[in-house]
Design a protein around this motif. Structure first.
Motif, mmCIF file in Angstrom:
data_model
loop_
_atom_site.group_PDB
_atom_site.id
_atom_site.type_symbol
_atom_site.label_atom_id
_atom_site.label_comp_id
_atom_site.label_asym_id
_atom_site.label_seq_id
_atom_site.Cartn_x
_atom_site.Cartn_y
_atom_site.Cartn_z
ATOM 1 N N GLU A 27 0.835 -1.193 0.000
ATOM 2 C CA GLU A 27 0.000 0.000 0.000
ATOM 3 C C GLU A 27 0.875 1.249 0.000
ATOM 4 N N LEU A 28 0.313 2.319 -0.502
ATOM 5 C CA LEU A 28 1.000 3.606 -0.557
ATOM 6 C C LEU A 28 0.237 4.595 0.306
ATOM 7 N N PHE A 29 0.986 5.309 1.164
ATOM 8 C CA PHE A 29 0.426 6.318 2.046
ATOM 9 C C PHE A 29 1.235 7.601 1.916
ATOM 10 N N LEU A 30 0.654 8.710 2.332
ATOM 11 C CA LEU A 30 1.382 9.968 2.479
ATOM 12 C C LEU A 30 1.366 10.347 3.942
ATOM 13 N N ASP A 31 2.519 10.761 4.435
ATOM 14 C CA ASP A 31 2.666 11.202 5.821
ATOM 15 C C ASP A 31 2.920 12.698 5.790
ATOM 16 N N ASP A 32 1.863 13.475 5.924
ATOM 17 C CA ASP A 32 1.966 14.928 5.813
ATOM 18 C C ASP A 32 2.789 15.553 6.933
ATOM 19 N N ALA A 33 2.957 14.851 8.038
ATOM 20 C CA ALA A 33 3.723 15.381 9.158
ATOM 21 C C ALA A 33 5.218 15.064 9.060
ATOM 22 N N ALA A 34 5.590 14.206 8.131
ATOM 23 C CA ALA A 34 7.000 13.799 7.986
ATOM 24 C C ALA A 34 7.786 14.864 7.228
ATOM 25 N N PRO A 35 9.111 14.853 7.398
ATOM 26 C CA PRO A 35 9.949 15.744 6.586
ATOM 27 C C PRO A 35 9.745 15.420 5.105
ATOM 28 N N PRO A 36 9.910 16.390 4.223
ATOM 29 C CA PRO A 36 9.658 16.177 2.795
ATOM 30 C C PRO A 36 10.375 14.962 2.207
ATOM 31 N N GLU A 37 11.571 14.659 2.674
ATOM 32 C CA GLU A 37 12.322 13.535 2.106
ATOM 33 C C GLU A 37 11.799 12.172 2.579
ATOM 34 N N ARG A 38 10.820 12.163 3.496
ATOM 35 C CA ARG A 38 10.268 10.901 4.021
ATOM 36 C C ARG A 38 8.738 10.888 3.965
ATOM 37 N N ARG A 39 8.155 11.710 3.141
ATOM 38 C CA ARG A 39 6.703 11.905 3.125
ATOM 39 C C ARG A 39 5.926 10.731 2.525
ATOM 40 N N VAL A 40 6.490 10.031 1.563
ATOM 41 C CA VAL A 40 5.812 8.895 0.916
ATOM 42 C C VAL A 40 6.156 7.625 1.693
ATOM 43 N N VAL A 41 5.150 6.814 2.007
ATOM 44 C CA VAL A 41 5.350 5.574 2.759
ATOM 45 C C VAL A 41 4.763 4.425 1.947
ATOM 46 N N ARG A 49 8.360 -0.898 5.895
ATOM 47 C CA ARG A 49 8.021 0.372 5.260
ATOM 48 C C ARG A 49 9.237 0.937 4.541
ATOM 49 N N VAL A 50 8.978 1.510 3.402
ATOM 50 C CA VAL A 50 9.984 2.267 2.664
ATOM 51 C C VAL A 50 9.483 3.693 2.626
ATOM 52 N N ARG A 51 10.355 4.625 2.970
ATOM 53 C CA ARG A 51 9.987 6.041 2.950
ATOM 54 C C ARG A 51 10.807 6.744 1.880
ATOM 55 N N MET A 52 10.175 7.678 1.191
ATOM 56 C CA MET A 52 10.857 8.438 0.148
ATOM 57 C C MET A 52 10.155 9.773 -0.027
ATOM 58 N N SER A 53 10.782 10.625 -0.794
ATOM 59 C CA SER A 53 10.185 11.931 -1.088
ATOM 60 C C SER A 53 9.205 11.798 -2.250
#
Length: 77
Positions: A27-41, A49-53
């Motif tokens: 699944e793909l999520f957005l974390d609006d509270a995360a720093p921009p470089e880790r916003r996509v989950v 989990r993989v995090r990316m911008s």
């Protein structure tokens, strides 16, 4: 993992890949509270989990659209 993961924090549900079974599809999520470089989950069915911008996600999507994974997908199917 499921859409309910989004309610567990700041994650905003975007899409489930596959979704035709109940095996914990990626699944793909957005974390609006995360720093921009880790916003996509991106989650997998093992709880990882993989995090990316958003910029990294755009490059990934563009590469896929341009056929970067076509050989891999056709080899599996």
């Amino acid at each position: 993992m499921s859409k309910t993961l989004a309610s567990a924090g700041n994650l905003r549900y975007v899409i489930t890949f596959c979704g035709t079974c109940d095996c914990g599809c990626p699944e793909l999520f957005l974390d609006d509270a995360a720093p921009p470089e880790r916003r996509v989950v991106l989650t997998d069915d093992f709880g990882q989990r993989v995090r990316m911008s958003l910029a990294q996600l755009k490059v990934l999507v563009d590469d896929i659209k341009d056929g970067a994974l076509d050989k891999v997908v056709t080899a599996v199917v």
